[in-house]
Design an enzyme around this catalytic site. Structure first.
Site, mmCIF file in Angstrom:
data_model
loop_
_atom_site.group_PDB
_atom_site.id
_atom_site.type_symbol
_atom_site.label_atom_id
_atom_site.label_comp_id
_atom_site.label_asym_id
_atom_site.label_seq_id
_atom_site.Cartn_x
_atom_site.Cartn_y
_atom_site.Cartn_z
ATOM 1 N N HIS A 1 0.870 -1.006 -0.006
ATOM 2 C CA HIS A 1 -0.006 0.006 0.053
ATOM 3 C C HIS A 1 0.971 1.223 -0.075
ATOM 4 O O HIS A 1 0.280 2.309 0.415
ATOM 5 C CB HIS A 1 -0.902 -0.080 1.122
ATOM 6 C CG HIS A 1 -2.048 -1.029 0.904
ATOM 7 N ND1 HIS A 1 -3.247 -0.698 0.394
ATOM 8 C CD2 HIS A 1 -2.247 -2.482 1.369
ATOM 9 C CE1 HIS A 1 -3.906 -1.938 0.091
ATOM 10 N NE2 HIS A 1 -3.464 -2.842 0.826
ATOM 11 N N ASP B 1 2.556 1.994 -3.141
ATOM 12 C CA ASP B 1 2.724 2.467 -4.598
ATOM 13 C C ASP B 1 1.716 3.579 -4.960
ATOM 14 O O ASP B 1 2.248 4.447 -5.802
ATOM 15 C CB ASP B 1 2.447 1.235 -5.560
ATOM 16 C CG ASP B 1 1.057 0.504 -5.717
ATOM 17 O OD1 ASP B 1 0.278 0.967 -4.742
ATOM 18 O OD2 ASP B 1 0.848 -0.467 -6.409
ATOM 19 N N GLY C 1 -4.119 -12.412 -4.332
ATOM 20 C CA GLY C 1 -3.236 -11.416 -4.093
ATOM 21 C C GLY C 1 -2.075 -11.659 -4.736
ATOM 22 O O GLY C 1 -1.156 -11.016 -4.434
ATOM 23 N N ASP D 1 1.707 -3.831 -9.798
ATOM 24 C CA ASP D 1 1.403 -5.297 -10.210
ATOM 25 C C ASP D 1 1.864 -5.375 -11.881
ATOM 26 O O ASP D 1 2.595 -6.239 -12.339
ATOM 27 C CB ASP D 1 0.038 -5.718 -10.109
ATOM 28 C CG ASP D 1 -0.476 -5.569 -8.610
ATOM 29 O OD1 ASP D 1 0.418 -5.505 -7.702
ATOM 30 O OD2 ASP D 1 -1.548 -5.370 -8.289
ATOM 31 N N TYR E 1 -10.232 -0.513 -0.546
ATOM 32 C CA TYR E 1 -9.160 -0.284 -1.072
ATOM 33 C C TYR E 1 -9.286 1.366 -1.667
ATOM 34 O O TYR E 1 -8.372 2.097 -1.073
ATOM 35 C CB TYR E 1 -8.550 -0.863 -2.568
ATOM 36 C CG TYR E 1 -7.452 -0.637 -3.170
ATOM 37 C CD1 TYR E 1 -6.225 -1.515 -2.823
ATOM 38 C CD2 TYR E 1 -7.280 0.078 -4.202
ATOM 39 C CE1 TYR E 1 -4.994 -1.368 -3.517
ATOM 40 C CE2 TYR E 1 -6.252 0.265 -4.667
ATOM 41 C CZ TYR E 1 -4.795 -0.299 -4.380
ATOM 42 O OH TYR E 1 -3.602 -0.167 -4.739
HETATM 43 C C1 GLA Z 1 -3.086 -4.236 -4.871
HETATM 44 C C2 GLA Z 1 -2.751 -3.182 -6.043
HETATM 45 C C3 GLA Z 1 -1.469 -2.714 -5.887
HETATM 46 C C4 GLA Z 1 -0.972 -2.377 -4.575
HETATM 47 C C5 GLA Z 1 -1.272 -3.546 -3.530
HETATM 48 C C6 GLA Z 1 -1.017 -3.202 -2.120
HETATM 49 O O1 GLA Z 1 -2.453 -5.419 -5.466
HETATM 50 O O2 GLA Z 1 -3.203 -3.497 -7.210
HETATM 51 O O3 GLA Z 1 -1.325 -1.648 -6.790
HETATM 52 O O4 GLA Z 1 -1.629 -0.964 -4.182
HETATM 53 O O5 GLA Z 1 -2.736 -3.889 -3.734
HETATM 54 O O6 GLA Z 1 0.225 -2.840 -1.885
#
Ligand code: GLA
Length: 392
Positions: free
Chosen positions: A38, A40, A131, A179, A229
């Site tokens: 969390h 990025d 995840g 990601d 989120y």
């Molecule tokens: C998800 C989002 C990423 C990032 C993570 C938390 O995977 O797609 O961009 O924010 O959560 O680190």
């Protein structure tokens, strides 16, 4: 399955489905984030690696008319096939999973990358909803397939951003850039230290044979993941505003303490996580460069507690895995463990001694079952390479 094995499997499946061999094959990996959660979308640092789990697409020019559509069939049972009509503007549609590909196809068409009608077979070994970025793998795989078909290359940063935009606009998920970047830019035996502000990347070697990355899927996914989120993103923006900085990347722990009494308690804790996590990520990168595994492990635990207590994105099942791992301890071969990805279920990631990985896996699996009544799925992965064209 290794990539060549996967390619052979997909060729066979494509031939069975469409009655001829595919002309192009592309693959893109999922990822596990070692640390930097969390951060990025707060312009911070992340430290993920691509894993040896992939979305693979095999394709040939469409055989049937009208040939101005892309048909995608999934090898998994019960998945509704998708048909994307290229004669009209590409919009979000059904089935829901196809939106990741639809968004990417729309982005490619807007850049003059026009594949024409295709018959596509999709096979993914990235666990869904775990995840591990199965959606980013699908997006990046789609973009890579279109590169193979058209012979046009997209600059890697632009490609990752195009895929992120697809996720925002077609899947309604306001994700950060981690990601898609790691799925495009992963390198074998390396983690990727990504500065999400400048988008500069540094490949951090991770090839010490004495350690391994173990991924533990809790096999639960709580519904909160989608709705919480965007709330977290807003809370971070609110904190940055109170602090008078463009993003939490620019804030310090001291500055946050100074505004504590005029900050909402929840917003304060969210910011404390992000500020601490950005620092932990940089320290962990240093630890990895120095093969200082106990330090990296401690940072992983600290990251988990912060995500659990301050950011509140963990859940009982993820906490159970981390507690079990901590109980095994360095003596038993576990350096550190934490939840990975967005949270509310999915996977935990552990840094372990390679020689002890089988015993550790058995113990975590058994204790997790006892504690939660749920069967977990465990696997290990070396850091893998990013998206690639396997044929074309
Ligand atoms: C998800 C989002 C990423 C990032 C993570 C938390 O995977 O797609 O961009 O924010 O959560 O680190």
């Amino acid at each position: 399955m290794t990539l060549p094995e996967l390619a052979a499997h997909v060729i066979q499946q494509f031939t069975k489905t469409y009655g001829r061999a595919p002309r192009w094959i592309a693959a893109a990996p999922g990822r596990v984030n070692v640390i930097g959660e969390h951060t990025d979308y707060n312009d911070g640092f992340v430290l993920p690696m691509a894993i040896e789990r992939y979305a693979v697409m095999a394709a040939d020019s469409a055989s049937s008319s009208p040939s101005s559509s892309i048909s995608i069939r999934d090898t998994a049972e019960g998945v509704e096939p998708a048909t994307i009509d290229l004669a009209a503007p590409v919009k979000p549609g059904k089935p829901k999973w196809s939106n990741y590909s639809r968004g990417v196809i729309a982005g490619c068409l807007a850049r003059g990358i026009s594949p024409g009608g295709l018959d596509v077979l999709l096979h993914s070994t990235v666990p869904l909803g775990g995840g591990l970025s199965s959606s980013a793998a699908l997006e990046v795989c789609t973009a890579t397939l279109l590169e193979a078909v058209t012979g046009q290359q997209i600059d890697p940063v632009e490609k990752a951003l195009l895929c992120q935009q697809a996720e925002h606009e077609f899947a309604g998920m306001p994700c950060g850039i981690m990601d898609q970047f790691i799925s495009v830019m992963g390198r074998e035996n390396h983690l990727l230290l990504l500065d999400c502000r400048s988008r500069q990347t540094e490949l951090v070697p991770m090839n010490d044979p004495s350690v391994a990355i173990l991924i533990i899927n809790t096999n639960v996914k709580h519904e909160l993941s989608g709705s919480e989120y965007p709330t977290r993103r807003k809370q971070c923006e609110a904190a940055a505003k109170t602090l008078g900085v463009p993003s939490l990347r620019d804030a310090t722990a001291d500055a946050l303490e100074r505004v504590r009494n005029k900050t909402d308690e929840v917003v304060y804790r969210r910011a404390r996580h992000v500020i601490g996590e950005i620092e932990r990520t940089l320290h962990a990168a240093e630890g990895i460069r120095a093969s200082n595994w106990p330090t990296v492990g401690q940072l992983m635990y600290a990251s988990h507690y912060s995500l659990r207590d301050d950011y509140e994105v963990s859940c009982a099942e993820l906490d159970a895995v981390v507690e079990i791992a901590e109980g095994i301890g360095i003596k038993g071969g576990v350096y550190g463990c934490r939840m990975t990805g967005g949270g509310f279920g999915g996977c935990a990631v552990a840094l372990v001694k390679a020689e002890a990985i089988d015993a550790i896996s058995r113990e975590i699996s058994a204790d997790y079952k006892t504690k939660t009544g749920i069967e977990s799925t465990l696997f290990s992965s070396r850091p893998a390479a990013g998206a690639t064209i396997l044929k074309g």
